[in-house]
Design a protein around this motif. Structure first.
Motif, PDB file in Angstrom:
ATOM      1  N   LEU A   7       0.894  -1.204  -0.071  1.00 29.75           N
ATOM      2  CA  LEU A   7       0.038   0.116   0.122  1.00 29.75           C
ATOM      3  C   LEU A   7       0.885   1.419  -0.053  1.00 29.75           C
ATOM      4  CD1 LEU A   7      -2.504  -1.217   2.535  1.00 29.75           C
ATOM      5  CD2 LEU A   7      -2.956  -1.032   0.219  1.00 29.75           C
ATOM      6  N   GLY A   8       0.474   2.341  -0.595  1.00 29.44           N
ATOM      7  CA  GLY A   8       0.972   3.494  -0.548  1.00 29.44           C
ATOM      8  C   GLY A   8       2.367   3.672  -1.243  1.00 29.44           C
ATOM      9  N   ASP A   9       3.319   4.018  -0.468  1.00 25.54           N
ATOM     10  CA  ASP A   9       4.734   4.186  -1.068  1.00 25.54           C
ATOM     11  C   ASP A   9       5.685   2.951  -0.742  1.00 25.54           C
ATOM     12  OD1 ASP A   9       5.039   5.122   1.422  1.00 25.54           O
ATOM     13  OD2 ASP A   9       6.246   6.880   1.035  1.00 25.54           O
ATOM     14  N   ARG A  10       5.122   1.985  -0.256  1.00 27.07           N
ATOM     15  CA  ARG A  10       5.709   0.528   0.457  1.00 27.07           C
ATOM     16  C   ARG A  10       6.419   0.017  -0.856  1.00 27.07           C
ATOM     17  NH1 ARG A  10       5.811   0.745   6.095  1.00 27.07           N
ATOM     18  NH2 ARG A  10       4.054   1.945   6.561  1.00 27.07           N
ATOM     19  N   VAL A  42      10.162  -6.901  -5.865  1.00 27.93           N
ATOM     20  CA  VAL A  42       9.106  -7.870  -6.347  1.00 27.93           C
ATOM     21  C   VAL A  42       7.807  -7.024  -6.654  1.00 27.93           C
ATOM     22  CG1 VAL A  42       7.582  -9.895  -5.421  1.00 27.93           C
ATOM     23  CG2 VAL A  42       9.713  -9.673  -4.672  1.00 27.93           C
ATOM     24  N   SER A  43       7.645  -6.126  -5.831  1.00 33.24           N
ATOM     25  CA  SER A  43       6.200  -5.153  -6.028  1.00 33.24           C
ATOM     26  C   SER A  43       6.473  -3.899  -5.467  1.00 33.24           C
ATOM     27  CB  SER A  43       5.007  -6.022  -5.715  1.00 33.24           C
ATOM     28  OG  SER A  43       4.031  -5.239  -5.910  1.00 33.24           O
ATOM     29  N   LEU A  44       5.722  -2.849  -6.283  1.00 33.94           N
ATOM     30  CA  LEU A  44       5.812  -1.416  -5.758  1.00 33.94           C
ATOM     31  C   LEU A  44       4.532  -1.083  -5.479  1.00 33.94           C
ATOM     32  CD1 LEU A  44       8.130   0.155  -8.378  1.00 33.94           C
ATOM     33  CD2 LEU A  44       8.552  -0.245  -5.957  1.00 33.94           C
ATOM     34  N   GLY A  45       4.244  -0.212  -4.374  1.00 33.04           N
ATOM     35  CA  GLY A  45       2.748   0.667  -4.202  1.00 33.04           C
ATOM     36  C   GLY A  45       2.550   1.445  -4.988  1.00 33.04           C
ATOM     37  N   GLN A  46       1.189   1.582  -5.230  1.00 22.81           N
ATOM     38  CA  GLN A  46       0.468   2.664  -6.124  1.00 22.81           C
ATOM     39  C   GLN A  46       0.940   4.053  -6.261  1.00 22.81           C
ATOM     40  OE1 GLN A  46      -2.076   2.010  -8.255  1.00 22.81           O
ATOM     41  NE2 GLN A  46      -1.960  -0.280  -8.011  1.00 22.81           N
ATOM     42  N   PHE A  50       9.193   6.224  -6.643  1.00 23.36           N
ATOM     43  CA  PHE A  50      10.478   5.734  -7.274  1.00 23.36           C
ATOM     44  C   PHE A  50      10.179   5.809  -8.658  1.00 23.36           C
ATOM     45  CE2 PHE A  50       9.721   4.011  -2.922  1.00 23.36           C
ATOM     46  CZ  PHE A  50      10.625   4.559  -2.312  1.00 23.36           C
ATOM     47  N   THR A  51      11.036   6.674  -9.471  1.00 19.59           N
ATOM     48  CA  THR A  51      10.804   6.587 -10.774  1.00 19.59           C
ATOM     49  C   THR A  51      11.982   5.700 -11.344  1.00 19.59           C
ATOM     50  OG1 THR A  51      12.332   8.598 -11.025  1.00 19.59           O
ATOM     51  CG2 THR A  51       9.873   8.926 -11.174  1.00 19.59           C
ATOM     52  N   THR A  52      13.038   5.462 -10.972  1.00 24.44           N
ATOM     53  CA  THR A  52      14.062   4.538 -11.233  1.00 24.44           C
ATOM     54  C   THR A  52      14.176   3.203 -10.774  1.00 24.44           C
ATOM     55  OG1 THR A  52      15.772   5.404  -9.767  1.00 24.44           O
ATOM     56  CG2 THR A  52      15.695   6.496 -11.581  1.00 24.44           C
ATOM     57  N   LEU A  53      13.207   2.859  -9.892  1.00 24.83           N
ATOM     58  CA  LEU A  53      12.879   1.847  -9.289  1.00 24.83           C
ATOM     59  C   LEU A  53      11.755   0.707 -10.095  1.00 24.83           C
ATOM     60  CD1 LEU A  53      14.179   0.164  -6.899  1.00 24.83           C
ATOM     61  CD2 LEU A  53      12.152   0.922  -5.429  1.00 24.83           C
TER      62      LEU A  53
END
Length: 72
Positions: A7-10, A42-46, A50-53
């Motif tokens: 969730l969020g920026d996690r 493995v996964s990024l929050g919505q 992080f533009t380079t991740l």
């Protein structure tokens, strides 16, 4: 395997099973190391800023940061 969406920026990462070999040839497992470890994203929050991740990136993570979960 269940799908986890942070969730969020996690960011959800998976620790890479690395070991370190000292000068004498002894292999020290990652669980005995106090240093940072390498993990794979493995996964990024919505709301991730992080533009380079992206999925599959390798990142350096402090051993005692975040929460550890185990999936069956």
């Amino acid at each position: 395997m269940a799908r986890l969406n942070p969730l969020g920026d996690r960011v959800l990462v998976r620790l890479c099973g690395q070991h370190h070999q000292n000068d004498g040839g002894l292999i020290i497992p990652a669980s005995a190391s106090d240093r940072a470890v390498i993990a794979e994203v493995v996964s990024l929050g919505q709301l991730s800023g992080f533009t380079t991740l992206h999925y599959g990136s390798r990142v350096l993570v402090a051993r005692d940061s975040g929460l550890e979960i185990k999936l069956n």
